[in-house]
Scaffold this motif. Structure first.
Motif, PDB file in Angstrom:
ATOM      1  N   SER A 220      26.005 119.994  70.529  1.00  0.00           N
ATOM      2  CA  SER A 220      25.277 121.171  70.051  1.00  0.00           C
ATOM      3  C   SER A 220      26.016 121.846  68.901  1.00  0.00           C
ATOM      4  O   SER A 220      25.399 122.424  68.009  1.00  0.00           O
ATOM      5  CB  SER A 220      25.061 122.171  71.199  1.00  0.00           C
ATOM      6  N   GLY A 223      25.550 119.297  65.862  1.00  0.00           N
ATOM      7  CA  GLY A 223      24.193 118.989  65.446  1.00  0.00           C
ATOM      8  C   GLY A 223      23.681 117.624  65.832  1.00  0.00           C
ATOM      9  O   GLY A 223      22.848 117.047  65.125  1.00  0.00           O
ATOM     10  N   ASP A 224      24.133 117.090  66.975  1.00  0.00           N
ATOM     11  CA  ASP A 224      23.661 115.773  67.431  1.00  0.00           C
ATOM     12  C   ASP A 224      23.369 115.857  68.921  1.00  0.00           C
ATOM     13  O   ASP A 224      24.272 115.884  69.740  1.00  0.00           O
ATOM     14  CB  ASP A 224      24.715 114.708  67.153  1.00  0.00           C
TER      15      ASP A 224
END
Length: 505
Positions: A220, A223-224
């Motif tokens: 988180s 960004g994955d």
């Protein structure tokens, strides 16, 4: 504070003792604290020192009931020892230190250093500053200064290790103060994690436990959303890494790609610790747990379909404010449906600083106790029934140290099955070391352990056992008075640590 004897420099091999309270994150932080102190020239005090060390460090927990009373009681016990021992220093760190800050030195003015969860790397500097300036040093960072895994470490086990993948938590559970003390989630770069694991395997470690406050939310911060499943699969490519575990996941973030990675990666063990907390939808809502009973049970079903022999454990809180008898019956329903191998059960108690502490509908102690006893009785019955299903199975055990309290009198050894069940087995004729692998047939089941009473079917000496033997020999060779002692923990504690876990995942 009492006066400090500045004639005794750190390079005179001062001794230290670290006392740890709370969750697995604190256990791992204490390994960092020990590593920092040894890197600064301190040596570990002999086992059973009980405060007879030059530096005593308390790594505290703030989420257990009466945590502060326990701390100040222990500090009071050390006050006369410090008065009799010139140069002795006391440091307090961890979650309670992050929360109480200046209060600690006001209530216990003989404390030399107070540091928080975000700046454990400053401990040696703060100790030296307190020694030179002859006054208490209180330093609480508001945000993480350096990811803990960049710090020196004195790991408790030669063959099994914790590896932090994130720190902090983005959840807002009403019973938990951890996010306020540990901060928002910060993820570590995957390459750094894998590099640390590879280095550990190179040193002989064969089992690692990926550690985070909310381990499967990993990604988180970078960004994955599939970062955690990718990490599990990457662990499967590391030659020599035999066992991978992780703790603790959150049902909200437990996705199908994680289940697939667990099932398809051979060295990811068939074990899952999935905190439930309550089986009641209204109570889960009041807890701000972002899942409901149906979603939780669906995850359990999917895991069992993909990994039939998985052992699933959980955390449950009994007596949360507003919990009715009907709510509690829903928790019992989930326990019957999920058939946990083990459940770590907690009676709700107010945690200062949490929203739940101010909620209406606080449950009388007698009611909480009665519900707790019913839950424990049900889970004991299920645990025993599930363990009985293991009788007759052939299991590969990683030999553990310190897991069997009666091993010396029963002439047995103890080990962990792939699903993390504890198995006591008959000691083979050939030498077996912690970290080696023994194949046995289970002959008896109790609610909390299994027995393999026949001869071992095979014994496999491992690089992990070599690492334990090398470390043991090195520690035995140290001069008397500065012995580090044998590692107290053969493998990371069965997860979660029931006696001190915060139960907040």
């Amino acid at each position: 504070m009492s006066s400090i004897d500045r004639s005794q420099p750190v390079d005179a091999k001062r001794t230290y003792e670290v006392r740890t309270y709370g969750c697995q994150m604190n256990v791992h932080d204490s390994e960092r604290l020990a590593g920092l102190l040894e890197d600064a020239g301190y040596v570990r005090a002999p086992e059973g020192a009980d405060g007879d060390a030059d530096v005593v460090v308390f790594n505290t927990c703030a989420v257990r009931e009466n945590a502060d009373n326990k701390l100040y009681g222990n500090l009071g016990h050390l006050a006369p020892k410090k008065a009799r021992r010139p140069g002795m220093q006391i440091a307090v760190g961890g979650c309670l230190a992050q929360k109480d800050r200046d209060t600690i030195v006001k209530r216990a003015p003989w404390v030399d250093v107070v540091f928080g969860t975000h700046n454990i790397g400053k401990l040696p500097v703060l100790l030296e500053r307190a020694r030179v300036q002859e006054e208490a040093q209180v330093e609480i960072a508001e945000s993480l200064e350096a990811f803990p895994s960049t710090l020196p470490t004195r790991r408790e086990s030669a063959y099994a290790a914790w590896v932090s993948i994130s720190v902090g938590c983005n959840n807002t559970c009403t019973f938990c103060i951890v996010p306020a003390l540990r901060g928002k989630e910060k993820d570590r770069r995957p390459g750094d994690i894998l590099a640390e694991i590879e280095a550990l395997v190179g040193e002989g470690v064969s089992e690692i436990t990926l550690l985070g406050q909310n381990v499967n939310a990993y990604g988180s911060d970078i960004g994955d959303r599939e970062a955690f499943s990718k990490l599990l699969r990457a662990c499967g490519t590391i030659e020599g890494l035999e066992r991978v575990r992780f703790t603790s996941p959150h049902p909200r973030d437990f996705t199908d790609d994680v289940i697939a990675a667990m099932a398809e990666t051979p060295n990811v063990m068939p074990q899952l610790h999935m905190p439930l907390q309550s089986g009641s939808d209204p109570v889960l809502k009041a807890m701000r747990r972002s899942y409901r009973q149906e979603r939780y049970l669906n995850i359990i079903r999917k895991v069992r379909e993909a990994i039939p022999h998985a052992a699933i454990t959980t955390d449950i809180i009994v007596g949360f404010p507003g919990e009715t008898e009907e709510d509690f019956e829903q928790t019992l329903h989930v326990v019957r449906e999920a058939r946990f191998a083990q459940a770590f059960t907690f009676q709700y108690s107010k945690r200062p600083g949490t929203p739940a502490a101010e909620m209406d509908g606080q449950i009388p102690k007698a009611v909480v106790q009665e519900r707790y006893e019913r839950l424990v009785a049900l889970q004991e019955e299920i645990s025993w029934e599930e363990n009985k299903k293991q009788v007759g199975r052939t299991l590969e055990l990683m030999v553990a140290e310190g897991e069997g309290r009666k091993d010396g009198t029963t002439h047995r050894l103890s080990g962990r099955a792939p699903d993390n069940r504890l198995v006591h087995f008959t000691k083979p004729q050939q030498e077996v070391r912690p970290g080696d692998v023994v194949t046995v047939e289970v002959t008896y089941a109790a609610p909390h352990h299994l027995l393999a009473e026949g001869p071992a079917l095979s014994v496999r000496r491992t690089r992990a056992g070599d690492a334990w033997e090398k470390r043991n020999a090195a520690e035995q060779a140290k001069p008397a008075g500065v012995m580090l002692g044998l590692p107290k923990i053969g493998v990371p504690e069965p997860l979660p640590v029931a006696a001190g876990g915060c139960g907040c995942d």
